[in-house]
Motif scaffolding. Structure first.
Motif, PDB file in Angstrom:
ATOM      1  N   VAL A 187       0.859  -1.182   0.000  1.00 32.14           N
ATOM      2  CA  VAL A 187       0.000   0.000   0.000  1.00 32.14           C
ATOM      3  C   VAL A 187       0.894   1.230   0.000  1.00 32.14           C
ATOM      4  O   VAL A 187       1.816   1.354   0.823  1.00 32.14           O
ATOM      5  CB  VAL A 187      -0.935   0.011   1.232  1.00 32.14           C
ATOM      6  N   GLN A 247      -3.125   3.713  -1.776  1.00 28.24           N
ATOM      7  CA  GLN A 247      -3.409   2.961  -2.983  1.00 28.24           C
ATOM      8  C   GLN A 247      -2.719   1.603  -2.937  1.00 28.24           C
ATOM      9  O   GLN A 247      -1.522   1.513  -2.631  1.00 28.24           O
ATOM     10  CB  GLN A 247      -2.956   3.732  -4.223  1.00 28.24           C
ATOM     11  N   LEU A 248      -3.482   0.584  -3.238  1.00 22.43           N
ATOM     12  CA  LEU A 248      -2.949  -0.776  -3.294  1.00 22.43           C
ATOM     13  C   LEU A 248      -2.184  -0.965  -4.595  1.00 22.43           C
ATOM     14  O   LEU A 248      -2.676  -0.634  -5.678  1.00 22.43           O
ATOM     15  CB  LEU A 248      -4.095  -1.788  -3.205  1.00 22.43           C
ATOM     16  N   ASP A 278      -1.028  -2.790  -7.646  1.00 21.58           N
ATOM     17  CA  ASP A 278      -1.497  -3.881  -8.486  1.00 21.58           C
ATOM     18  C   ASP A 278      -0.704  -3.812  -9.782  1.00 21.58           C
ATOM     19  O   ASP A 278      -1.123  -3.184 -10.754  1.00 21.58           O
ATOM     20  CB  ASP A 278      -3.003  -3.739  -8.741  1.00 21.58           C
ATOM     21  N   ARG A 338      -7.119   8.781  -5.017  1.00 25.29           N
ATOM     22  CA  ARG A 338      -8.381   8.227  -5.495  1.00 25.29           C
ATOM     23  C   ARG A 338      -9.590   8.837  -4.784  1.00 25.29           C
ATOM     24  O   ARG A 338     -10.711   8.466  -5.070  1.00 25.29           O
ATOM     25  CB  ARG A 338      -8.404   6.710  -5.265  1.00 25.29           C
ATOM     26  N   THR A 379      -7.830   2.534  -1.353  1.00 20.02           N
ATOM     27  CA  THR A 379      -8.237   1.262  -1.932  1.00 20.02           C
ATOM     28  C   THR A 379      -8.819   0.366  -0.848  1.00 20.02           C
ATOM     29  O   THR A 379      -8.275   0.274   0.260  1.00 20.02           O
ATOM     30  CB  THR A 379      -7.032   0.554  -2.567  1.00 20.02           C
ATOM     31  N   THR A 380      -9.923  -0.282  -1.141  1.00 15.81           N
ATOM     32  CA  THR A 380     -10.487  -1.252  -0.200  1.00 15.81           C
ATOM     33  C   THR A 380      -9.631  -2.512  -0.225  1.00 15.81           C
ATOM     34  O   THR A 380      -9.431  -3.128  -1.282  1.00 15.81           O
ATOM     35  CB  THR A 380     -11.934  -1.597  -0.576  1.00 15.81           C
ATOM     36  N   GLY A 393      -9.314   4.096   4.463  1.00 16.96           N
ATOM     37  CA  GLY A 393      -9.793   3.143   3.465  1.00 16.96           C
ATOM     38  C   GLY A 393     -10.605   2.044   4.114  1.00 16.96           C
ATOM     39  O   GLY A 393     -10.605   1.868   5.340  1.00 16.96           O
TER      40      GLY A 393
END
Length: 852
Positions: free
Chosen positions: A363, A381-382, A384, A394, A398-399, A486
């Motif tokens: 994260v 933010q995760l 990916d 965002r 991020t969940t 989050g």
């Protein structure tokens, strides 16, 4: 759940007894008030009766330690003993007679409430308030003593409280005249291991918040509590601060055993005790009994989740000056106020063994300048794939989705220009990973926050599935509402995440200022959500704003529908509590709730989230999100959420003045129009009161100007317009350049016409008869006065605030500029006015008599 809003007479009392806590030089001759840890019961038993003596004294109080601000406070002490903050604890079994001797050694009168059985009748002249307090109202003049005898009949957690009255000159600038009053069940001794914590206020320095203390102290000077893994912990929490508190326990769940309001108490059966990590204690006189058991060693916290009550606003100016002198402009965390520190020791032979992580998540923090006028937007933010851009937030983090029982390593990378403390809210984990900078871990080795440019790994093995959150902790500014939070979901072993049937609504704020606009999933206006008829969905709600209370409703055609309760704070409800219920609940900061909803009919539903702002700011704001079930057009969703666009026009001061006054007439039989109305001005806006005869009515509505003498009716709540009636209109008739009538229509039908009539005029000589100073019966000081100014009567408070009174009769006046719906009535005999009564919506009359 509304914030505490004092009624008209209640506000009079508040205005007159408000004591501002200001740093003053130490006064050597004053006794030092001691923090009351509530381990000792006041008084002594004599022949089966508890005898207690209390003296109101002036004392020196230091809620922030030896080197902190010094307050000259009024406090209670037992004769020969030290003053206590809060006052000495009175505790007896039910049925035990209590004899209290009171003495006022102050130079000012005091009023005392709460020393009596909770079923007593109201005392004549007692101010408005809870019935049990109105039955225990006592006034003591300087030097006066009084004896009070009563026998409490029911077990409960309660309190007594007092306030200093009279002119400000010479009055103590702080007050801790509150005390705990506990009645145990008959024949049951107090549990030897139970602790009592009193939340109270030490006033304000004129800054953004009152100063909140627990047992007379403010973090980091509050008592440090020590337990051992496996202990059973029993607490009573008493809220005497006059404001609500969402109380949050780090690392563990607790059971709420009982809740009360000081007059009565609800004790839950074991199967019905709420299992929570955060519990919202209502404002003004709320109590809670709770039980919990620590399962992990280390340092933990129990605190109010409002930033105002546990963060930087709780610092005194002396603290801020010391921090600035030390060069700590942006400390790693700025906790202060309503916080308790807990250390859990391991049991002998306990060994901490960590599993190897089965999964890793990275994260990253991101920052984008220029989003808010007062500061940048932040986000988690995760990762990916590639590392997320450093300038692409965002709106909300991020969940994160984890699986129950699966060890997961989460690496947090801090790209912010300041240290980051990141808390995993509601999760059961090791203290070293809890995320409170310079506290989490052990007393010997607390963990520092994540330094700028550094990273930190935590290992989480969730023991249960549910809805949780992660967020910054103890921030000195507004980093939380700038986006550092989050959602955090934990799925059961056989569950898969389906974004269609599993919806998270993260309720927060969006901005770089206190009282920032509310946000849902990082957006002020969440796009419509679509659902399939007959398909069950899980709606997850989590609240992580700075200071607000949210009321959540799901509506169809303006009416609340049904949904099924599923979980609270990530813990599944027991089977007998998973029942269909009205789709409405209140959500305090730090709370989460899960419900199941199965829409059976196609059409547009509306998710309504009402944000009640902190009382200092006041007011409310409503957000609406369209829930489209089946084949629904975009136009239908827009209409359901926003209604019909109103062409609002701006009126200058001269234009608004034209519409003021009293309107009377006859409405058609069966019509909804009133037979009279008064249009008045408050804070530069027009309002209409349809009960100007003096009958208090809380539904005062704002007039939304649409042009051509036409207005829509708006709803007025706590100083903010929350909506406008789309069907109802008020149209003013102009004749020969003057407003002569007011027509009320619904749709295209006129339902009433009211003629503009002259205001009631009270002759100057009669106004003189109504002027004077007014005090409660037996009072030695005036609470308010009335003065004639020209052809008008004005209400004057001790602080100099003046409020005009509008005549509704020879002896009846309205005070809409003070509080909409407020009424002032005079009682007159042959000598003139002898008494004055205040009435306001939802409050009993408050009567005062003329002071010679």
């Amino acid at each position: 759940m509304p914030f505490p809003g004092a009624s008209f007479p209640g506000r009079i009392e508040v205005l007159c007894v408000l004591l501002l806590a200001v740093a003053t030089p130490a006064t050597a001759q004053l006794p030092r008030a001691s923090a009351n840890d509530h381990r000792t019961i006041a008084g002594r038993m004599v022949d089966g009766e508890l005898r207690v003596s209390l003296e109101a004294v002036k004392a020196e109080w230091r809620p922030r330690g030896e080197d902190g601000p010094v307050l000259t406070a009024a406090a209670f002490a037992e004769p020969g003993g030290v003053p206590m903050a809060p006052g000495p604890m009175i505790r007896v079994p039910a049925g035990t007679p209590v004899h209290v001797t009171l003495r006022n050694t102050l130079d000012h009168p005091i009023t005392i409430r709460g020393l009596g059985d909770r079923s007593g009748p109201p005392v004549d002249g007692a101010p408005p308030g809870p019935a049990f307090l109105r039955g225990t109202f006592i006034r003591l003049a300087p030097g006066e003593s009084r004896e009070v005898q009563f026998t409490p009949t029911e077990a409960l957690t309660s309190f007594y409280t007092a306030s200093v009255q009279g002119p400000p000159a010479g009055r103590p600038n702080g007050a801790v005249l509150d005390g705990v009053f506990i009645v145990d069940p008959a024949g049951t001794p107090p549990p030897s291991d139970e602790r009592v914590f009193v939340i109270s206020s030490s006033g304000s320095e004129g800054g953004p918040s009152g100063k909140i203390v627990v047992n007379g102290l403010s973090w980091p000077f509050t008592e440090r509590l020590t337990y051992t893994v496996g202990d059973t912990v029993r607490w009573r929490v008493v809220n005497l601060s006059g404001i609500y508190h969402p109380m949050h326990l780090h690392g563990f769940y607790f059971n709420v055993d009982a809740r009360g309001d000081g007059g009565s108490e609800t004790v839950y059966a074991q199967a019905d005790r709420p299992l929570v990590v955060t519990d919202l204690m209502p404002a003004s006189f709320s109590t809670m009994r709770m039980t919990w058991s620590p399962s992990e060693q280390g340092n933990w916290l129990f605190h109010c989740h409002l930033i105002r009550h546990m963060g930087e606003p709780q610092l005194f100016e002396k603290d801020r000056a010391a921090k600035a002198a030390a060069g700590h402009a942006h400390a790693s965390h700025d906790m202060a106020g309503l916080v308790l520190g807990i250390t859990v020791r391991p049991r002998p032979g306990d060994v901490v063994a960590e599993p190897a992580p089965a999964r890793r998540l990275d994260v990253w923090t991101s920052t984008r300048a220029g989003v808010f006028r007062e500061g940048p937007e932040h986000a988690f933010q995760l990762q990916d794939g590639a590392v997320p851009a450093a300038d692409a937030p965002r709106g909300s983090g991020t969940t994160l989705v984890l699986r129950q029982g699966e060890p997961t390593q989460i690496v947090v990378h801090n790209r912010l220009p300041f240290p980051l403390s990141m808390h995993w809210h509601g999760l059961e984990l090791r203290s070293v990973y809890d995320g409170v900078g310079d506290w989490s871990g052990t007393p010997e080795s607390p963990r520092a926050p994540i330094a700028p440019g550094d990273s930190r790994a935590v290992l989480i093995t969730p023991p249960r599935a549910g809805t949780f959150m992660y967020h910054t902790h103890g921030e000195p500014g507004h980093e939380l509402s700038q986006g550092l939070y989050g959602g955090f979901l934990v799925l059961g072993p056989n569950e898969t995440f389906d974004p269609v049937r599993d919806r998270l609504f993260l309720l927060a704020s969006r901005g770089a200022v206190r009282n920032a606009p509310p946000a849902i999933n990082g957006q002020e206006h969440l796009p419509p959500q679509r659902f399939a008829p007959g398909q069950s969905v899980r709606l997850r709600f989590a609240h992580i704003s700075e200071d607000e209370v949210k009321t959540v409703r799901l509506l169809q055609a303006g009416k609340e529908v049904q949904w099924r309760a599923r979980a609270k704070d990530g813990a599944d409800l027991p089977a007998h509590q998973r029942v269909d219920e009205t789709a409405k609940f209140d959500l305090g900061v730090g709370e989460t709730r899960d419900v199941e909803w199965t829409p059976t009919q196609s059409g547009v539903y509306v998710l309504e989230v009402r944000t009640e702002f902190y009382p200092e700011w006041g007011g409310a704001q409503v957000q609406r999100v369209a829930f489209a079930v089946g084949d629904v057009t975009d136009a239908a969703m827009t209409t359901a959420v926003r209604g019909t666009e109103l062409p609002v026009v701006d009126l200058d001061a001269a234009a608004r003045e034209r519409y003021l006054g009293l309107f009377r007439g006859a409405a058609r039989a069966g019509a909804s129009a009133p037979d009279q109305a008064r249009v008045f001005l408050n804070d530069g806006q027009l309002f209409v009161d349809e009960s100007p005869d003096g009958t208090p009515k809380p539904d005062i509505r704002y007039l939304v100007p649409l042009g051509a003498h036409t207005f829509a009716y708006g709803r007025f709540e706590d100083g903010v317009i929350v909506e406008a009636d789309q069907a109802r209109r008020a149209r003013f008739v102009e004749t020969a350049g003057a407003i002569t009538a007011m027509e009320i229509s619904e749709g295209n039908t006129v339902v009433g016409r009211l003629d503009h009539v002259p205001d009631v005029v009270v002759p100057a000589d009669d106004l003189d008869r109504l002027a004077g100073a007014w005090a409660p019966p037996g009072g030695t000081f005036a609470l308010v006065s009335t003065e004639r100014q020209g052809e008008a009567l004005t209400l004057v408070f001790p602080n100099g605030r003046r409020r005009p009174l509008i005549p509704a009769g020879a002896t009846r006046f309205l005070a809409p500029s003070f509080q909409p719906g407020a009424v002032v009535e005079f009682e007159v005999d042959a000598t003139g006015a002898v008494a004055i009564s205040f009435r306001s919506p939802g409050a009993p009359p408050f009567k005062m008599v003329r002071k010679p």
